[in-house]
Design a protein around this motif. Structure first.
Motif, short mmCIF file in Angstrom:
data_model
loop_
_atom_site.label_atom_id
_atom_site.label_comp_id
_atom_site.label_asym_id
_atom_site.label_seq_id
_atom_site.Cartn_x
_atom_site.Cartn_y
_atom_site.Cartn_z
N ASN A 119 0.63 2.75 -6.05
CA ASN A 119 -0.69 3.33 -6.07
C ASN A 119 -1.52 2.58 -7.10
N GLU A 120 -2.80 2.88 -7.15
CA GLU A 120 -3.67 2.01 -7.95
C GLU A 120 -3.38 2.05 -9.44
N ARG A 128 -17.04 -5.24 8.68
CA ARG A 128 -16.82 -3.81 8.53
C ARG A 128 -15.83 -3.50 7.42
N LYS A 129 -14.74 -4.25 7.44
CA LYS A 129 -13.72 -4.01 6.42
C LYS A 129 -14.23 -4.36 5.03
N VAL A 132 -7.43 -1.89 0.16
CA VAL A 132 -8.74 -1.75 -0.43
C VAL A 132 -8.74 -1.26 -1.85
N THR A 135 0.83 -1.22 0.00
CA THR A 135 0.00 0.00 0.00
C THR A 135 0.86 1.25 0.00
N TYR A 139 -17.11 -0.09 -0.54
CA TYR A 139 -17.23 1.36 -0.71
C TYR A 139 -16.18 1.85 -1.69
N LYS A 140 -14.96 1.36 -1.48
CA LYS A 140 -13.88 1.78 -2.38
C LYS A 140 -14.15 1.29 -3.80
N LEU A 191 -16.22 -1.52 3.80
CA LEU A 191 -15.38 -0.41 3.34
C LEU A 191 -14.69 -0.74 2.03
N ILE A 244 -8.01 -7.37 4.18
CA ILE A 244 -8.86 -6.55 3.30
C ILE A 244 -8.38 -5.12 3.32
N TYR A 245 -7.38 -4.92 4.05
CA TYR A 245 -6.42 -3.87 4.02
C TYR A 245 -6.34 -3.05 2.75
N HIS A 251 -20.81 5.35 4.60
CA HIS A 251 -19.92 5.94 3.59
C HIS A 251 -20.49 5.69 2.20
#
Lengths: 153, 919
Positions: B122-123, B167-168, B145, B118, B174-175, B171, B142-143, B208
């Motif tokens: 970058n993506e 929760r992860k 993301v 990470t 969401y990403k 998220l 799941i870090y 979110h």
């Protein structure tokens, strides 16, 4: 949130977390300019900056500056509290945290940050839960090591 | 053995920190990262650091590419690589190993591997694709993301028994949604399930997503309202409290969602009024986090369909922000004002003095936000001052981004109010501006826009505003502006049918007679007169002007005057030469002037002197020119500052000094052919000297009869004369300046607060005293008294408007009550406000000291002081009490004001704050 930077009063970068894709060159440029801008500000001035097209929220704790860049529509005060909550978490984990803790254990500082913020959004706001997650991982690591050590001996 | 020690160490990272524990320094130096960090801190130069890091990177490279490196060593190497990257050195060779570590290692190795991935990538990085096929997504992982979407895998995790994983996973989705909304469209019902999750953390995470795509979910409004209600009333577990405020992050997220839902939708908005009211009420603790919620709440209230009493509460909230002594809150207050001011300009009016102060704030950020606010309240009347302030800021600004932003704003204003903005730019930029700016402005006027209607409107407006301007004080207008004015009047005066050209001619004559007018400007003026000159009156004016100028030293002026004289008499020739409203046809200019060749050679042959280029002639004439120019140059900079004061008045106020026209008429009588003789002669008719000159004897006789009083304005409800009059106390100079600035900035914002009009007729040299009683109908911070002064000179009557500001404190009287009476009243009063103020801390008893300061400055009555609490009372001149309850709280004076009169607490609070500010 777009990114978070931790840097010392001397302008040395201590931690960086980018939630938006940027090239290394851009990151370096932003870091350099932002550090300069923030360090030049006087203590009694406002904690918020409109910097380029970003909104920057910063706060100084002892010798460390915590600096977040957020979207224009974001709430500045809650960002300030995100910084504060992160400091609280570090403090609780390291036991009255100091800059050296973060220098020598920066990967821990990252782990804590990742449990607290995910992809630039606050994922867990309960202090207890964040610390629990970190402690569990640490415990795992410890027991893992022990078994390994036993094997190697 | 040392290996074992090292293992233990990495297992117990907290030991690594350099606390004062003995031996910890030695221990940490044995870890490789510790050694590296230590090595770097011991270095003195950047060059040495670079050498050391390069060495480190080389050994890292060997280590990671060696097949014998264990996962644990790899993990350690990765941490060092991250460190080197943070210092700004590239360690790209380690990227692929970071990915390998993330895929192959044990859980703990993966963790570091993912951290490295990470941080390194970058993506958009090409390697990210290789992350695609990780087989085992495990809890912590799941870090990462923003890795490529693997939705089914993550989706599965939404049902995981552990809430942290659910929760992860939410998220992560969401990403995914942010990256590719279409790919997650089929699982919208999953989001809804997450929203209903029994764990508040999972529910929070789902918000979110909903914030992003809420528009399609109006039906969920009631659910969100219910959730917010539960949160606000503290139904969540204590874990979620932050500084004893229940789940602030959750509250803010919900408020944002609600504001999107309620925007332009009355029925949806109605569902949320109650909970918003509740949120405002609950947020009482004086902590940043409550202010964060309040701010979001206020924003929400102003975004959704309006409800009066909520708006009032929100406005009060904004007031607290703006008046706060904490700079961060002040900033947000200004921001909130900026947000709401378009809907409710009166709110800015309430805080005008604070805004003025912020305009001079030492912190640039505050200043800029204030300008942003002013930008939003720009109207035709205050535009001059606002543009002036913006230009002022631009001059000081060093930051490119700010400059670009501000220039854009000025341009935006210019688009909305082209004429006013340009006028401001002219009168401020003065003769400093590039000559092409007025030229292109004139071009814009003459060529105009698409629609003929618009053009005519703009031109008419230009004519009107310039006439007004010329009727006022013209002495301080820059030459270039005067040139523009002359041209416009010459070209477009005829558009205004009811305007007598002779009137314009008279105004222009005034310019000619002004000492400051440069000869270049005079030729512009003469040209304009030539265009205008029709009708008998004009012709006679033209004739007298020409007579004056026929003996002028300036040949160009003489030439123009001559032209004017001829053309004013020959109407046919004039209309041929200067046709009305000619559409600009492209003129062809032969720049080589070849058509003159024949003429030139003829003249040379006849013995004429050869042509001298302008610079050569200029040198020869230099002495003469320098002489005539000097006085103009000198007088300009001095007058510039005062030009800002008069210049910033709104056009409607411009006519105030119209009395001057009489003055100048007189001037021309006495002077005869004045223009020449004025050079170097001491001016008798200075702006101040002008009134003192007016002492004709016959007027003194008239003055013995006092003029009848006009009845005071009905607004006041005043009861004739009484002893209650306050002698006007002159406010200190800077204060006055600020108030003047305020009145010009906030003009046209629908002020209801200007109180009454006093009308009086005063004759010269006679001091007349009039007494009026003023009473307050509605309290505001300052009251404005306006009046009209008319007087006579040389059988002409003149009128001058004046305004005077009275602070609320002039109307405050001490109110003597007993503690019991106070208590009874306190409960009965409904309008209240609270605020923390500065304490006076020099003396022993800071509460008493502070209250005494308030008593001294604001005329309050201290009812009683008990320990850390004090109660104070006052009333308005009429019987309208206001009670203050003060106690010391965390080093500040917490005051609580209550009154039966709306707005009184807020207005009084402002003065309390001002009174304590200097202490």
């Amino acid at each position: 949130m777009q990114f978070m930077l931790l840097f010392s009063r001397q302008g040395k970068l201590r931690l960086q977390k980018w939630y938006v894709p940027l090239s290394d060159k851009e990151k370096k440029k932003i870091t350099r300019e932002l550090v300069q801008t923030v360090l030049a500000r006087k203590p009694k001035m406002c904690s918020f900056l409109e910097w380029r097209d970003l909104k920057v929220v910063y706060k100084r704790y002892a010798s460390l500056y915590f600096c977040c860049a957020v979207e224009v529509q974001d709430n500045e005060l809650i960002t300030l509290e995100i910084i504060h909550r992160y400091v609280e978490l570090l403090d609780k984990y390291f036991g009255s945290v100091c800059e050296l803790d973060i220098i020598f254990n920066f990967e821990k500082a990252y782990f804590i940050l990742d449990e607290f913020l995910l992809g630039g959004e606050a994922q867990e706001t309960s202090k207890k839960n964040v610390l629990k997650a970190i402690e569990q991982a640490d415990l795992l690591q410890e027991s893992h090591k022990k078994t390994k050590d036993v094997v190697s001996i | 053995m040392s290996d074992v020690v090292e293992k233990t160490l990495t297992a117990l990272p907290s030991l690594l920190s350099l606390d004062s524990q003995p031996g910890s320094a030695k221990l940490s130096s044995t870890s490789k990262l510790g050694a590296l960090i230590r090595g770097i801190t011991e270095l003195t130069s950047k060059h040495e650091e670079e050498k050391l890091i390069q060495r480190e990177l080389a050994s890292l490279k060997d280590q990671v590419s060696s097949p014998n490196t264990s996962m644990r060593q790899m993990k350690e190497a990765m941490v060092r690589a991250i460190y080197c990257e943070m210092l700004g050195y590239e360690a790209s060779f380690s990227y692929i190993h970071a990915i390998k570590l993330a895929q192959q290692g044990s859980i703990l190795d993966k963790r570091v591997g993912y951290l490295a991935v990470t941080l390194f990538l970058n993506e958009n990085h090409e390697f990210v694709l290789t992350c695609y096929d990780y087989k085992h997504i495990i809890p912590i992982i799941i870090y990462c993301v923003y890795d490529t979407c693997n939705t089914p895998l993550v989706e599965e995790k939404l049902n995981h028994p552990k809430e942290i994983i659910r929760r992860k996973a939410v998220l992560a989705l969401y990403k995914f949604y942010l990256i590719a909304p279409n790919q997650v469209q089929h699982i919208h019902n999953r989001f809804r399930k997450a929203l209903c999750d029994k764990d508040p953390g999972v529910m929070f995470a789902s918000l979110h997503i909903y914030l992003q795509m809420i528009k399609g979910y109006k039906d969920l409004t009631a659910s969100f309202v219910t959730i917010l209600k539960q949160v606000v009333s503290g139904k969540l577990p204590m874990d979620f409290n932050y500084h004893s405020v229940p789940a602030p992050w959750l509250q803010i997220q919900l408020l944002r969602i609600l504001s999107i839902l309620g925007k332009n939708d009355q029925s949806t908005s109605e569902i949320m009024y109650d909970v918003l009211d509740e949120s405002l009420k609950r947020a009482e603790i004086n902590h940043n986090i409550t202010y964060a919620i309040l701010y979001e709440c206020v924003k929400c209230i102003y975004t959704i369909y309006p409800k009066t009493d909520l708006l009032e509460k929100a406005a009060k909230c904004i007031g607290n922000f703006v008046l706060s002594s904490k700079i961060n809150l002040k900033y947000l207050g200004l921001k909130a004002l900026t947000y709401v001011v378009q809907q409710d300009p009166k709110l800015a009016l309430q805080h005008q003095m604070t805004i003025i102060e912020c305009l001079d704030h030492p912190d640039v950020i505050i200043k800029r936000e204030t300008l942003e606010l002013l930008f939003r309240i720009t109207n035709a009347q205050n535009i001059t001052v606002i543009v002036e302030k913006m230009l002022e800021f631009l001059h000081q600004s060093k930051d490119d981004h700010t400059t670009i932003d501000l220039v854009g704003k000025v341009a935006e204003i210019a688009e909305k109010y082209p004429l006013q903005t340009m006028n401001t730019v002219f009168s401020l930029g003065g003769d400093m501006i590039q000559p092409d700016i007025p030229n292109s402005f004139l071009k814009l006027l003459s060529e105009g826009f698409e629609s003929e209607e618009e053009n005519k409107k703009l031109r008419l407006f230009a004519v009107d505003s310039y006439i007004l301007l010329l009727e006022g004080e013209t002495r301080n207008l820059p030459q270039r502006f005067l040139q523009v004015i002359s041209w416009v009047l010459g070209e477009y005066s005829h558009l205004r049918n009811d305007l007598d050209p002779a009137r314009v001619m008279t105004l222009l004559t005034k310019l000619l007679e002004m000492r400051q007018t440069s000869s270049e400007t005079k030729t512009w003026v003469l040209m304009a007169m030539t265009k205008l000159c029709s009708g008998e009156a004009s012709v006679s004016i033209a004739r007298s002007v020409c007579e004056d100028l026929s003996s002028s030293m300036d040949t160009v002026q003489r030439q123009r005057a001559h032209e004017l004289l001829l053309l004013s008499q020959d109407r046919a020739l004039r209309s041929q030469l200067l046709p009305l409203c000619s559409d600009p046809e492209p003129l062809e200019v032969d720049s080589s002037l070849s058509f003159l060749d024949a003429f030139v050679s003829e003249a040379l042959a006849a013995g004429a002197a050869p042509y001298k280029p302008p610079h050569q002639r200029q040198e020869e004439l230099a002495q003469q020119k320098a002489l005539s120019l000097e006085p103009y140059e000198l007088s300009l900079p001095i007058n510039m500052s005062s030009s800002c004061v008069t210049g910033r008045q709104s056009p409607t106020l411009m006519s105030v000094s119209s009395g001057l026209s009489g003055d100048s008429a007189e001037l021309s009588h006495k002077g005869g052919s004045t223009t020449l003789k004025l050079e170097g002669v001491k001016r008798v008719w200075g702006r101040e000297g002008y009134l003192s000159k007016k002492e004709p004897v016959e007027e003194v006789a008239q003055a013995e009869i006092p003029s009848p009083l006009s009845s005071p304005n009905q607004h006041t409800g005043a009861s004739g004369t009484s002893s209650n009059t306050h002698p006007p106390i002159p406010t200190p100079e800077p204060e006055q300046e600020k108030q003047q600035l305020a009145s010009s900035l906030f003009v046209g914002l629908g002020s209801q607060s200007s109180l009454c009009l006093v009308r009086a007729d005063i004759y010269a040299l006679h001091v007349a005293v009039f007494q009026y009683s003023l009473s307050v109908i509605r309290p505001v911070v300052h009251f404005e008294v306006m009046g009209m002064l008319s007087y006579q000179s040389s059988h002409k009557s003149h009128e001058v408007e004046f305004t005077y500001k009275l602070p609320l404190t002039n109307f405050i009287r001490p109110f003597t009550v007993s503690t019991e009476q106070y208590g009874a009243m306190w409960l009965a009063f409904s309008n209240d406000t609270k605020q923390n103020l500065n304490l006076v801390t020099d003396g022993q008893d800071s509460l008493t000291d502070t209250l005494n300061v308030l008593k001294g400055k604001l005329n309050l009555h201290i009812v009683e002081i008990i320990g850390m609490e004090g109660i104070v009372a006052c009333r308005l001149a009429q019987d309208q009490p206001c009670l203050l309850h003060c106690h010391i709280h965390a080093g500040t004076l917490a005051v609580w004001l209550r009154s039966p009169v709306p707005d009184l607490p807020d207005s009084l609070l402002y003065h309390c704050q001002r009174a304590l500010e200097g202490t």
